[in-house]
Design a protein around this motif. Structure first.
Motif, short mmCIF file in Angstrom:
data_model
loop_
_atom_site.label_atom_id
_atom_site.label_comp_id
_atom_site.label_asym_id
_atom_site.label_seq_id
_atom_site.Cartn_x
_atom_site.Cartn_y
_atom_site.Cartn_z
N PHE A 245 93.74 -30.66 48.41
CA PHE A 245 91.82 -30.09 49.01
C PHE A 245 91.23 -29.96 48.00
O PHE A 245 91.83 -29.68 46.64
N PHE A 246 90.08 -29.86 47.69
CA PHE A 246 89.15 -30.80 46.56
C PHE A 246 87.66 -29.77 47.11
O PHE A 246 87.25 -29.41 47.90
N THR A 247 86.86 -28.87 45.95
CA THR A 247 86.84 -28.28 46.48
C THR A 247 84.83 -27.88 45.54
O THR A 247 85.89 -28.11 44.30
N ARG A 248 83.95 -28.48 45.60
CA ARG A 248 82.87 -28.53 44.54
C ARG A 248 82.22 -26.74 44.46
O ARG A 248 80.98 -26.94 44.16
N LEU A 249 82.56 -26.28 45.75
CA LEU A 249 82.04 -24.88 45.71
C LEU A 249 80.33 -24.98 46.31
O LEU A 249 79.52 -24.21 45.86
N LEU A 250 80.83 -24.94 47.19
CA LEU A 250 79.09 -25.68 47.52
C LEU A 250 78.84 -25.04 49.29
O LEU A 250 77.93 -25.42 49.49
N ASP A 251 79.41 -23.66 49.67
CA ASP A 251 79.06 -23.33 50.71
C ASP A 251 77.75 -22.64 50.80
O ASP A 251 76.91 -22.49 49.82
N ASP A 252 77.12 -22.96 51.90
CA ASP A 252 75.51 -22.28 52.05
C ASP A 252 75.53 -20.66 51.92
O ASP A 252 75.07 -20.61 52.81
N THR A 253 75.69 -20.28 50.51
CA THR A 253 75.32 -18.72 50.52
C THR A 253 75.05 -18.12 48.83
O THR A 253 75.12 -19.33 47.99
N SER A 254 76.05 -17.16 49.24
CA SER A 254 75.62 -16.78 47.30
C SER A 254 76.47 -17.34 46.38
O SER A 254 77.12 -17.23 46.90
N PRO A 255 76.45 -17.12 45.33
CA PRO A 255 77.66 -17.44 44.02
C PRO A 255 78.77 -17.05 44.78
O PRO A 255 80.17 -17.33 44.44
N GLU B 263 79.94 -15.04 46.82
CA GLU B 263 80.54 -15.62 48.26
C GLU B 263 80.76 -17.04 48.19
O GLU B 263 82.13 -17.30 48.57
N ARG B 264 80.51 -18.28 47.50
CA ARG B 264 80.92 -19.41 47.23
C ARG B 264 82.20 -19.20 46.90
O ARG B 264 82.96 -19.75 47.75
N ALA C 283 88.01 -19.61 46.88
CA ALA C 283 89.41 -19.82 47.20
C ALA C 283 90.15 -18.97 48.35
O ALA C 283 91.28 -19.63 48.62
N GLU C 284 89.78 -18.78 49.15
CA GLU C 284 90.38 -18.61 50.59
C GLU C 284 90.54 -19.72 50.96
O GLU C 284 91.60 -20.18 51.90
N GLN C 285 89.83 -20.67 50.97
CA GLN C 285 90.68 -22.34 51.41
C GLN C 285 91.33 -22.74 50.77
O GLN C 285 92.25 -22.97 51.15
N ILE C 286 91.97 -21.96 49.63
CA ILE C 286 92.14 -22.62 48.99
C ILE C 286 94.03 -22.05 49.31
O ILE C 286 95.23 -22.84 49.55
N HIS D 61 82.04 -22.69 57.11
CA HIS D 61 83.25 -22.18 56.42
C HIS D 61 84.60 -22.34 57.43
O HIS D 61 85.73 -22.71 57.44
N PRO D 62 84.29 -21.78 58.52
CA PRO D 62 85.27 -21.80 59.84
C PRO D 62 86.45 -23.37 60.16
O PRO D 62 86.71 -23.63 60.17
N TYR D 63 84.87 -24.04 60.02
CA TYR D 63 84.84 -25.44 60.56
C TYR D 63 85.66 -26.68 59.04
O TYR D 63 86.68 -26.89 59.49
N ILE D 64 85.27 -25.44 57.58
CA ILE D 64 86.16 -26.47 56.80
C ILE D 64 87.72 -25.77 56.72
O ILE D 64 88.77 -26.90 56.36
N LEU D 65 88.54 -24.30 57.09
CA LEU D 65 89.57 -24.01 57.84
C LEU D 65 90.71 -24.98 59.12
O LEU D 65 91.55 -24.41 58.31
#
Length: 360
Positions: free
Chosen positions: A15-25, A27-28, A33-36, A317-321
């Protein structure tokens, strides 16, 4: 065209992430971390995070080893990789030291992906330019290798502590070119292939797998005899229960990506959603649709490691999970992944100190 050894063996799943969730740093970082952790629960073999400096919309993490230290403390089995550290911008000895400490704390789960980077403007605060990054990367890479090999460093009695010779066997190099693939192969390192990459001038419709097969060929040809190939193929894959919902969520992210692409002076073929899906090598839809799309990718068939990310779609986030779950249960098994039972890794225990009378 030569074939990777992975054709007859099981692939590893990342699983690869660039940590781009549309929120505060903050929360990103929490969401990533939750996705991993979710990926680990579903049997993913590895998690990869990218390093980017300064520009929040390109990547949300300038300090990947710091972040992975937090993730290591909250996971047990999943391997943790950088994809990539922009080594030209770093102090190579500090990277060597931080990685050595992190690998110990993580129970030997660290993988180190390296690249020369990145966004042109990001080099300037580090005293570099695009023209000087290659030389800086080569020098820093040699320093990194020497430190992990335990070679004497400048100054009397200086040697890396803690020692970390194992990390030289877990290096990966990212590249867009056959020349870069040959360098990675000759060094016995792993090869990292991007989810998308620029096309040659005048060939905007050249398929991604055709470009990357050339890189794989160069890598395998240069790989020393007896060294097992390690080839990671990263791809954008967003899997949903509903195909139209996947397209709706993709519209915003891919249009934003196209706008940034065009601002940088690049051209896209058309301006419809399907044009952007093709331009950025995106695989999306239901599990069946994504499987069909990925199976057409002949380069992906040759890799040893599959790594999937949702960028630049960047759904909530829920769609990523849910996408992570569908990839593990449906998509990856259709591409040759078999879930392995992880070896037990003891969680790090809290440190306890006792003060002797002499100390007091």
């Amino acid at each position: 065209m030569s074939q990777a050894a992975s054709d007859s063996s099981h692939k590893r799943l990342g699983f690869f992430t660039r940590l781009l969730d549309d929120t505060s740093p903050q929360e990103r970082y929490r969401l990533a971390a939750e996705q991993i952790a979710h990926a680990e629960q579903l049997g993913f073999d590895s998690a990869w995070i990218a390093q980017h400096h300064f520009h929040r919309d390109e990547g949300g993490l300038p300090a990947p080893l710091v972040f992975l230290a937090y993730v290591a403390a909250n996971t047990r089995h999943i391997r943790l990789g950088t994809g990539v550290i922009t080594l030209a911008m770093e102090n190579a000895l500090r990277v060597a030291e931080d990685a050595a400490v992190l690998d110990l704390l993580a129970g030997g789960r660290l993988e180190i992906g390296l690249g020369s980077g990145g966004t042109a403007s990001s080099f300037i605060p580090f005293g570099l330019t695009l023209d000087t990054r290659g030389e800086a990367f080569a020098q820093n890479l040699q320093t990194l290798r020497d430190a992990w090999q335990g070679k004497a460093l400048k100054g009397e009695g200086n040697q890396l502590y803690p020692p970390a010779p194992q990390l030289n066997r877990r290096l990966w190099q990212a590249t867009f070119s056959p020349e870069g693939g040959a360098r990675a192969g000759a060094a016995g390192d792993g090869l990292m292939l991007s989810r998308t990459q620029p096309r040659p001038e005048g060939q905007p419709e050249l398929p991604l797998d055709m470009l990357q097969n050339r890189i794989i060929d160069a890598y395998l040809e240069a790989l020393p005899a007896g060294v097992e190939p390690r080839i990671l193929g990263s791809r954008t894959a967003f899997v949903s229960d509903d195909a139209e919902e996947a397209r709706r969520l993709a519209e915003k992210g891919l249009r934003r990506q196209a706008y940034s692409f065009q601002l940088a002076g690049h051209k896209t073929r058309g301006d419809s959603l399907d044009d952007y899906i093709a331009a950025f090598d995106v695989h999306l839809g239901t599990a069946e649709q994504v499987i069909t799309s990925l199976k057409r990718d002949t380069a992906l068939a040759r890799v040893t490691d599959l790594a999937f990310q949702v960028h630049s779609i960047d759904p909530p986030h829920p769609y990523i999970l849910r996408s992570i779950e569908l990839i593990a249960k449906k998509v990856a098994p259709a591409l040759g992944w078999v879930r392995q039972t992880p070896k037990s890794i003891a969680k790090p225990q809290p440190l306890h100190f006792e003060l002797s009378k002499e100390t007091l």
